[in-house]
Design a protein around this motif. Structure first.
Motif, short mmCIF file in Angstrom:
data_model
loop_
_atom_site.label_atom_id
_atom_site.label_comp_id
_atom_site.label_asym_id
_atom_site.label_seq_id
_atom_site.Cartn_x
_atom_site.Cartn_y
_atom_site.Cartn_z
N GLN A 78 95.34 -65.95 48.44
CA GLN A 78 94.80 -64.91 49.01
C GLN A 78 93.79 -65.40 50.16
N GLN A 79 93.33 -66.57 50.28
CA GLN A 79 92.32 -67.39 51.31
C GLN A 79 93.05 -67.82 52.56
N GLY A 80 94.48 -67.79 52.40
CA GLY A 80 95.20 -68.12 53.49
C GLY A 80 95.15 -69.85 53.50
N SER A 81 95.26 -70.39 52.56
CA SER A 81 95.10 -71.64 52.47
C SER A 81 96.51 -72.31 51.91
N LEU A 82 97.74 -71.60 52.34
CA LEU A 82 98.92 -72.29 51.55
C LEU A 82 99.28 -73.54 52.17
N ALA A 83 98.89 -73.94 53.24
CA ALA A 83 99.14 -75.24 53.78
C ALA A 83 98.37 -76.38 52.79
N GLU A 84 97.34 -75.99 52.54
CA GLU A 84 96.34 -76.78 51.59
C GLU A 84 97.12 -76.87 50.29
N VAL A 85 97.75 -76.11 49.74
CA VAL A 85 98.28 -76.05 48.56
C VAL A 85 99.39 -76.91 48.57
N TYR B 131 107.36 -90.86 36.49
CA TYR B 131 108.35 -90.62 35.87
C TYR B 131 109.88 -90.90 36.21
N GLY B 132 109.81 -90.95 37.54
CA GLY B 132 111.02 -91.26 38.26
C GLY B 132 111.49 -90.19 39.01
N ARG B 133 112.47 -90.19 39.82
CA ARG B 133 112.89 -89.10 40.73
C ARG B 133 113.49 -87.99 40.02
N VAL B 134 114.30 -88.57 38.98
CA VAL B 134 114.99 -87.50 38.29
C VAL B 134 114.65 -87.32 36.80
N SER B 135 113.66 -86.59 36.97
CA SER B 135 112.82 -86.29 35.70
C SER B 135 112.37 -84.84 35.55
N TRP B 136 112.20 -84.45 34.19
CA TRP B 136 111.72 -82.96 34.17
C TRP B 136 110.31 -82.70 34.77
N GLU B 137 109.37 -83.76 34.77
CA GLU B 137 108.07 -83.81 35.50
C GLU B 137 108.26 -83.74 37.04
N ALA B 138 109.25 -84.12 37.53
CA ALA B 138 109.46 -84.18 39.04
C ALA B 138 109.92 -82.67 39.26
N ALA B 139 110.89 -82.40 38.40
CA ALA B 139 111.44 -81.06 38.81
C ALA B 139 110.31 -79.71 38.52
N PHE B 140 109.42 -80.15 37.57
CA PHE B 140 108.48 -79.08 37.29
C PHE B 140 107.41 -79.11 38.70
N ALA B 141 107.16 -80.40 39.29
CA ALA B 141 106.50 -80.31 40.28
C ALA B 141 107.03 -79.84 41.58
N ILE B 142 108.42 -79.99 41.61
CA ILE B 142 108.78 -79.48 42.89
C ILE B 142 109.09 -77.76 42.83
N ALA B 143 109.09 -77.07 41.85
CA ALA B 143 109.19 -75.69 41.55
C ALA B 143 108.11 -75.10 42.37
N PRO B 144 106.78 -75.57 41.96
CA PRO B 144 105.64 -74.55 42.65
C PRO B 144 105.65 -74.77 44.01
N ARG B 145 106.06 -75.95 44.52
CA ARG B 145 106.03 -76.28 46.13
C ARG B 145 107.12 -75.25 46.59
N VAL B 146 108.26 -75.25 46.04
CA VAL B 146 109.41 -74.24 46.59
C VAL B 146 108.75 -72.67 46.74
N HIS B 147 107.89 -72.23 45.79
CA HIS B 147 107.39 -71.22 45.85
C HIS B 147 106.38 -71.00 46.66
N GLY C 12 106.97 -68.22 54.22
CA GLY C 12 107.99 -67.81 54.92
C GLY C 12 108.91 -69.03 55.58
N LYS C 13 108.61 -70.02 54.92
CA LYS C 13 109.54 -71.25 55.24
C LYS C 13 110.50 -71.52 54.42
N TYR C 14 111.63 -70.45 54.38
CA TYR C 14 112.61 -70.40 53.82
C TYR C 14 113.74 -71.78 54.08
N ALA C 15 113.82 -72.01 55.25
CA ALA C 15 114.73 -73.15 55.56
C ALA C 15 114.09 -74.48 54.94
#
Length: 89
Positions: free
Chosen positions: A18-25, A40-56, A62-65
């Motif tokens: 809402q503040q337009g701060s997605l780059a900060e996030v 926890y390692g590159r292949v861990s649930w913790e890593a996967a759970f950290a990746i998912a919000p970044r994808v969102h 709008g950075k689909y690629a």
């Protein structure tokens, strides 16, 4: 990531969007991902759970690629660790 932490992350993402701060996030989520991978390692649930919000966040920006590679990585981790429980729905 426990449910409470996931809810907090979602709330923070929404507020900063809402503040337009997605780059900060995105920067914050990258630091979180680095920490999770180191701890926890590159292949861990913790890593996967950290990746998912970044994808969102990348999709919201709008950075689909740019979102495709981490989204695939997240799914690959989930598929490897729990082959019977990695649906995309």
């Amino acid at each position: 990531m426990p449910a409470a932490a996931a809810n907090s992350a979602a709330s923070l993402i929404a507020a900063l969007e809402q503040q337009g701060s997605l780059a900060e996030v995105d920067r914050m989520l990258l630091r979180t991902l680095d920490f999770m991978r180191a701890r926890y390692g590159r292949v861990s649930w913790e890593a996967a759970f950290a990746i998912a919000p970044r994808v969102h966040v990348l999709l919201l920006a709008g950075k689909y690629a740019e979102a495709e590679a981490p989204a695939r990585e997240c799914l690959a981790i989930r598929k490897e660790l729990r082959p019977a429980n990695w649906s995309t729905s």
